[in-house]
Scaffold this motif. Sequence first.
Motif, PDB file in Angstrom:
ATOM      1  N   PRO A 101      -4.735   6.953  -5.511  1.00 15.38           N
ATOM      2  CA  PRO A 101      -5.662   6.442  -6.341  1.00 15.38           C
ATOM      3  C   PRO A 101      -6.796   6.378  -6.211  1.00 15.38           C
ATOM      4  O   PRO A 101      -7.094   6.693  -4.770  1.00 15.38           O
ATOM      5  CB  PRO A 101      -4.984   5.156  -7.250  1.00 15.38           C
ATOM      6  CG  PRO A 101      -3.819   4.482  -5.858  1.00 15.38           C
ATOM      7  CD  PRO A 101      -3.171   6.298  -5.534  1.00 15.38           C
ATOM      8  N   SER A 104      -5.621   1.156  -3.551  1.00 17.80           N
ATOM      9  CA  SER A 104      -4.471   0.801  -3.634  1.00 17.80           C
ATOM     10  C   SER A 104      -4.417  -0.194  -2.286  1.00 17.80           C
ATOM     11  O   SER A 104      -4.522  -0.347  -1.814  1.00 17.80           O
ATOM     12  CB  SER A 104      -3.440   1.920  -3.885  1.00 17.80           C
ATOM     13  OG  SER A 104      -2.447   1.625  -3.983  1.00 17.80           O
ATOM     14  N   ASN A 105      -3.420  -1.333  -2.766  1.00 21.27           N
ATOM     15  CA  ASN A 105      -2.596  -2.231  -2.331  1.00 21.27           C
ATOM     16  C   ASN A 105      -1.402  -1.418  -1.324  1.00 21.27           C
ATOM     17  O   ASN A 105      -1.849  -1.545   0.118  1.00 21.27           O
ATOM     18  CB  ASN A 105      -2.434  -3.190  -2.331  1.00 21.27           C
ATOM     19  CG  ASN A 105      -3.308  -4.221  -2.826  1.00 21.27           C
ATOM     20  OD1 ASN A 105      -4.710  -4.537  -2.576  1.00 21.27           O
ATOM     21  ND2 ASN A 105      -3.441  -5.197  -4.051  1.00 21.27           N
ATOM     22  N   ASN A 112      -8.752   2.758   2.313  1.00 21.96           N
ATOM     23  CA  ASN A 112     -10.107   2.195   0.756  1.00 21.96           C
ATOM     24  C   ASN A 112     -11.658   2.205   1.494  1.00 21.96           C
ATOM     25  O   ASN A 112     -12.098   1.778   0.600  1.00 21.96           O
ATOM     26  CB  ASN A 112      -9.065   0.639   0.591  1.00 21.96           C
ATOM     27  CG  ASN A 112      -7.924   0.741   0.036  1.00 21.96           C
ATOM     28  OD1 ASN A 112      -7.458   1.222  -1.358  1.00 21.96           O
ATOM     29  ND2 ASN A 112      -6.603   0.041   0.165  1.00 21.96           N
TER      30      ASN A 112
END
Length: 181
Positions: A101, A104-105, A112
Amino acid sequence: MLLPMPAMPAPSGTPSSYAKSRTYAVLAILVLQSAVILMRLILQLDILGGFMMGLATGLGWYAWKEDMHITFLCYWGAMCFINGIFDVVKFIDFWVHDPMPLFSNALTFGYNLNSATYLLIPLVTLPGALIAWYLYKDQTEGGDYGHGGGYGRSSTDERAPLWRQSNFEAFGGNGQRLGAN
């Protein structure tokens, strides 16, 4: 010329009040562009893209330093537009081909931050094109986007259309016949 473009306007006098009012907006965009160039070069190792973005941003810095020089603002805006379109395409390509994605965490901070860099590049480039367009329109149309304009140009300037001058009368004067004495 490769692309048919109008001649870039040249300043004549001081910037319009609209151009002066946009000084801090241009400065903010240039600071953001400079920061994103560093992110692009360091995080993504995108040397060519960073170099091209650096050239455009350098033109913007020069225009800002020279009291909102309209010619260089137009060059900056044109390069921001072209680079911004290519960077939107590059972002879409990254987004659709990456199996992960966008954010995302569960992923690392570096991933990121790299995704954020892909997103930020067109987000700081395209506003430069937009503000340069407004400044161009203010210069060429004399204040449609601001208060006053034209870098000190008056309505009787030699570059102004004849129909705007108060003493112009269409088809006025004596006619001349060829070959008549």
